[in-house]
Structure formats: C-alpha cells, structure tokens
Design a protein around this motif. Structure first.
Motif, PDB file in Angstrom:
ATOM      1  N   HIS A  46       1.001  -1.042   0.270  1.00  0.00           N
ATOM      2  CA  HIS A  46      -0.107  -0.062   0.143  1.00  0.00           C
ATOM      3  C   HIS A  46       0.939   1.169  -0.035  1.00  0.00           C
ATOM      4  O   HIS A  46       2.206   1.155  -0.049  1.00  0.00           O
ATOM      5  CB  HIS A  46      -0.947  -0.152   1.315  1.00  0.00           C
ATOM      6  N   LEU A  94      -5.503   9.487   0.388  1.00  0.00           N
ATOM      7  CA  LEU A  94      -6.375   8.307   0.960  1.00  0.00           C
ATOM      8  C   LEU A  94      -7.449   9.144   1.960  1.00  0.00           C
ATOM      9  O   LEU A  94      -7.197   9.489   3.097  1.00  0.00           O
ATOM     10  CB  LEU A  94      -5.614   7.231   1.591  1.00  0.00           C
ATOM     11  N   THR A 101      -2.995   9.488  -6.920  1.00  0.00           N
ATOM     12  CA  THR A 101      -4.113   8.521  -7.233  1.00  0.00           C
ATOM     13  C   THR A 101      -4.887   9.129  -5.762  1.00  0.00           C
ATOM     14  O   THR A 101      -4.647   9.571  -4.743  1.00  0.00           O
ATOM     15  CB  THR A 101      -3.743   7.076  -6.761  1.00  0.00           C
ATOM     16  N   GLU A 117      -8.155   7.828  -3.311  1.00  0.00           N
ATOM     17  CA  GLU A 117      -8.872   6.619  -2.912  1.00  0.00           C
ATOM     18  C   GLU A 117      -9.831   7.218  -1.681  1.00  0.00           C
ATOM     19  O   GLU A 117      -9.043   7.931  -0.930  1.00  0.00           O
ATOM     20  CB  GLU A 117      -7.880   5.367  -2.137  1.00  0.00           C
ATOM     21  N   GLU A 174     -12.448   6.028   1.646  1.00  0.00           N
ATOM     22  CA  GLU A 174     -12.961   5.089   2.458  1.00  0.00           C
ATOM     23  C   GLU A 174     -14.645   4.972   2.656  1.00  0.00           C
ATOM     24  O   GLU A 174     -15.084   6.058   2.783  1.00  0.00           O
ATOM     25  CB  GLU A 174     -12.470   4.959   3.844  1.00  0.00           C
ATOM     26  N   ALA A 179     -12.988   9.242  -7.952  1.00  0.00           N
ATOM     27  CA  ALA A 179     -11.994   8.238  -6.997  1.00  0.00           C
ATOM     28  C   ALA A 179     -11.345   7.361  -7.887  1.00  0.00           C
ATOM     29  O   ALA A 179     -11.979   6.741  -8.924  1.00  0.00           O
ATOM     30  CB  ALA A 179     -12.914   7.797  -5.965  1.00  0.00           C
ATOM     31  N   ASN A 180     -10.198   7.008  -7.708  1.00  0.00           N
ATOM     32  CA  ASN A 180      -9.550   6.097  -8.440  1.00  0.00           C
ATOM     33  C   ASN A 180      -9.615   4.696  -7.801  1.00  0.00           C
ATOM     34  O   ASN A 180      -9.203   3.513  -8.548  1.00  0.00           O
ATOM     35  CB  ASN A 180      -7.839   6.324  -8.335  1.00  0.00           C
ATOM     36  N   ALA A 181      -9.991   4.519  -6.566  1.00  0.00           N
ATOM     37  CA  ALA A 181     -10.112   3.402  -5.771  1.00  0.00           C
ATOM     38  C   ALA A 181     -11.021   3.618  -4.693  1.00  0.00           C
ATOM     39  O   ALA A 181     -11.277   4.962  -4.254  1.00  0.00           O
ATOM     40  CB  ALA A 181      -8.987   2.785  -5.250  1.00  0.00           C
ATOM     41  N   VAL A 182     -11.804   2.599  -3.945  1.00  0.00           N
ATOM     42  CA  VAL A 182     -12.461   2.824  -2.722  1.00  0.00           C
ATOM     43  C   VAL A 182     -12.210   1.607  -2.007  1.00  0.00           C
ATOM     44  O   VAL A 182     -12.026   0.591  -2.416  1.00  0.00           O
ATOM     45  CB  VAL A 182     -14.276   2.529  -3.306  1.00  0.00           C
ATOM     46  N   LEU A 183     -11.909   2.342  -0.563  1.00  0.00           N
ATOM     47  CA  LEU A 183     -11.751   1.187   0.368  1.00  0.00           C
ATOM     48  C   LEU A 183     -12.843   0.909   1.333  1.00  0.00           C
ATOM     49  O   LEU A 183     -13.737   1.836   1.526  1.00  0.00           O
ATOM     50  CB  LEU A 183     -10.541   2.095   1.019  1.00  0.00           C
ATOM     51  N   GLU A 195     -11.161  -2.001  -2.406  1.00  0.00           N
ATOM     52  CA  GLU A 195     -10.130  -2.622  -1.434  1.00  0.00           C
ATOM     53  C   GLU A 195     -10.810  -3.097  -0.090  1.00  0.00           C
ATOM     54  O   GLU A 195     -11.665  -2.135   0.400  1.00  0.00           O
ATOM     55  CB  GLU A 195      -8.792  -1.401  -1.234  1.00  0.00           C
TER      56      GLU A 195
END
Length: 282
Positions: free
Chosen positions: A159, A168, A196, A198, A200, A216-220, A243
């Motif tokens: 990470h 993040l 990036t 991300e 939550e 968002a490039n990613a979601v936690l 994630e």
C-alpha cells in the motif's frame, strides 16, 4: 526467481542505528573479555522452522558494517521458502565480529521472515482469484521500509509508504470536510495526474454516492461483512478498484477474495506477526 531488494545504501542507516543501539557506548564487553582478538570462526544462520525468509540482505549488511573483512556467503534468497535445518548464510572471519553483529542480524531476519511467512499464508488463501494482498502503514516506527520489503518477499503488494504517496480519504476526513462530495471535489482540484485518490466508505449507500459523484481512483470498503462486500462488488461493476480492509484475518481471506474485491489490506501482516525461528550456529 528474482525477489525484491533495495540498494544497500537505503537500508544501511536503519541497520547502523540498530547496531549502535546494541553495541552501546562501549561495544561488546562480553566478547572483548572472553574471545582472543585473533580467534576466527565459521558460522551459519540456519532455519529452525519452515517459512518464507526475508532479511538476509539486512543481515549481510549488518555483519559487513561491524567488520567489512568478514566473508559472507548467502545460500538462500530473500523470498525463498525454507525448511528446518536449511542453512541460509555462512559468515567467516573474526569470531568477535560475528558475535557483535549476531543479534541485530537475527532480530531483523527473524522478524522480517515472520512478516514474509504470514504474507505468504494470506496470499495462498487468494489462489484462484485475482485479489491481491497488501499491507498498511501499521508498521514498526523506523522500520517501515524493511517491513514493507518483507511483504513483497511473501508475495504480497505494498500500500502507500507514507502520507505523501497518495490521497487516501478516511472517515474522519469526510466528517471534518463536510461530506463525500466535498472531499472528492477538493481532492481532484489539487491532485496531479500522477496522484491517486482513494476514499473509504462504511456502507453501500456511501459507495453509491461515491460512484455517482466520480473522481475516485479506488474505494476502500471498511469493516464490511462478507455478504456486504459481495454486494459492493456487484454495485461497482468494475468501475473502480475495490479494497477490502478492516478485520481481515487469515481465516477470512478466502471468502473475501471470492467476492471479487481487487485488494485485501491487512495491518496484521506487519503488526501481529510471530518471529520466524532462525539461529546462528558456530
């Protein structure tokens, strides 16, 4: 197979600090008292239980910093699977130098091998899926670089290394900044094309809001049970990587990976490991 490593110069300050801590202000008084200066020996680092080894590069640097004249022969690579009785490294030269570097070398190699071994166990539980195992920032202060390297040796992925690597957005950021839309819009306004973002989320409703807003490039997915994770994968339909994090124990990994999440992150890889039993024998 070639395993991950770092230039020695990156690792040396960490190892030098550990040696200074162990040698104190007056060096190894026991060795100086009982070992004649000219005494030489052959020593070996041996595995006393099965696992995945890490920290051999660190051990080599530790012995070399104590005495550059020591002859060091690596018989295993970081990332290799070892069995009880396997010899991982041989060290030849002044007995006093070997004894003075022994504890630091073994402390690093044992702990880092414990991390690599636990990571490998997590990774094994994802077989048959595309899910990747990653660590977190829950590392020992001052040792993050070597502990994250050990995760790589175990077959996992890293990470972010620090707060400066990526954006993040956690629940406290959302609460303090005024909501999901506010934090996403603010993040995209300042993030470069290389940064990036991300975010939550704790619920499927929050996930739906993130997907609607975009950015968002990613979601936690934080602390969701397995059925909810599966619903999150269906809702997202591949639009952003997901994630899964929070309470990711070894006995949950297979079922979580089966939901189709892209990543599983676990702080346990670095904060709850047991040291692998390695020993130095003359």
């Amino acid at each position: 197979m070639t395993y991950a490593s770092l230039p020695d110069i990156v690792l040396e300050p960490i190892i030098r600090n550990a040696l200074m801590e162990d040698l104190g202000t007056y060096g190894d008084v026991t060795t100086r008292a009982v070992i004649p200066p000219a005494t030489t020996y052959d020593a070996a680092i041996n595995a006393r239980e099965p696992g995945v080894v890490s920290g051999l590069q660190v051990a080599r640097i530790a012995f070399g910093l104590v005495d550059p004249a020591l002859e060091i022969e690596a018989l295993a690579e970081d990332g290799a699977t070892v069995r009880p009785g396997d010899t991982l490294m041989r060290i030849r030269g002044k007995a006093a130098s070997i004894l003075s570097g022994e504890r630091v070398a073994l402390n690093f190699a044992g702990r880092l091998s414990g991390i690599a071994t636990m990571t490998a166990a997590f990774v094994k539980e994802t077989e048959g899926t595309d899910t990747r195992i990653t660590c977190t920032r829950k590392t020992t202060p001052g040792l993050r670089v070597v502990e994250k390297l050990a995760v790589l040796h175990g077959g996992g992925f890293n990470h972010r290394y620090s707060l400066s690597d990526a954006i993040l957005i956690k629940d406290n950021h959302i609460a303090a900044a005024g909501g999901i839309r506010a934090v996403l819009e603010a993040s995209r306004a300042v993030a470069s094309h290389m940064m990036t973002v991300e975010i939550e989320v704790d619920t499927l409703d929050q996930l739906a809001e993130v997907l609607e807003i975009g950015g968002a490039n990613a979601v936690l997915l934080d602390n969701m049970d397995t059925p909810t994770l599966a619903e999150a994968v269906k809702l997202t339909a591949g639009r952003v990587p997901l994630e899964a994090s929070g309470n990711m124990r070894l006995d949950r990994i297979a079922e979580v990976a089966a939901t189709g999440v892209d990543y599983i992150s676990s702080g346990a890889l670095t904060h709850s490991v047991r040291t692998l039993d390695l020993g130095l024998d003359f």
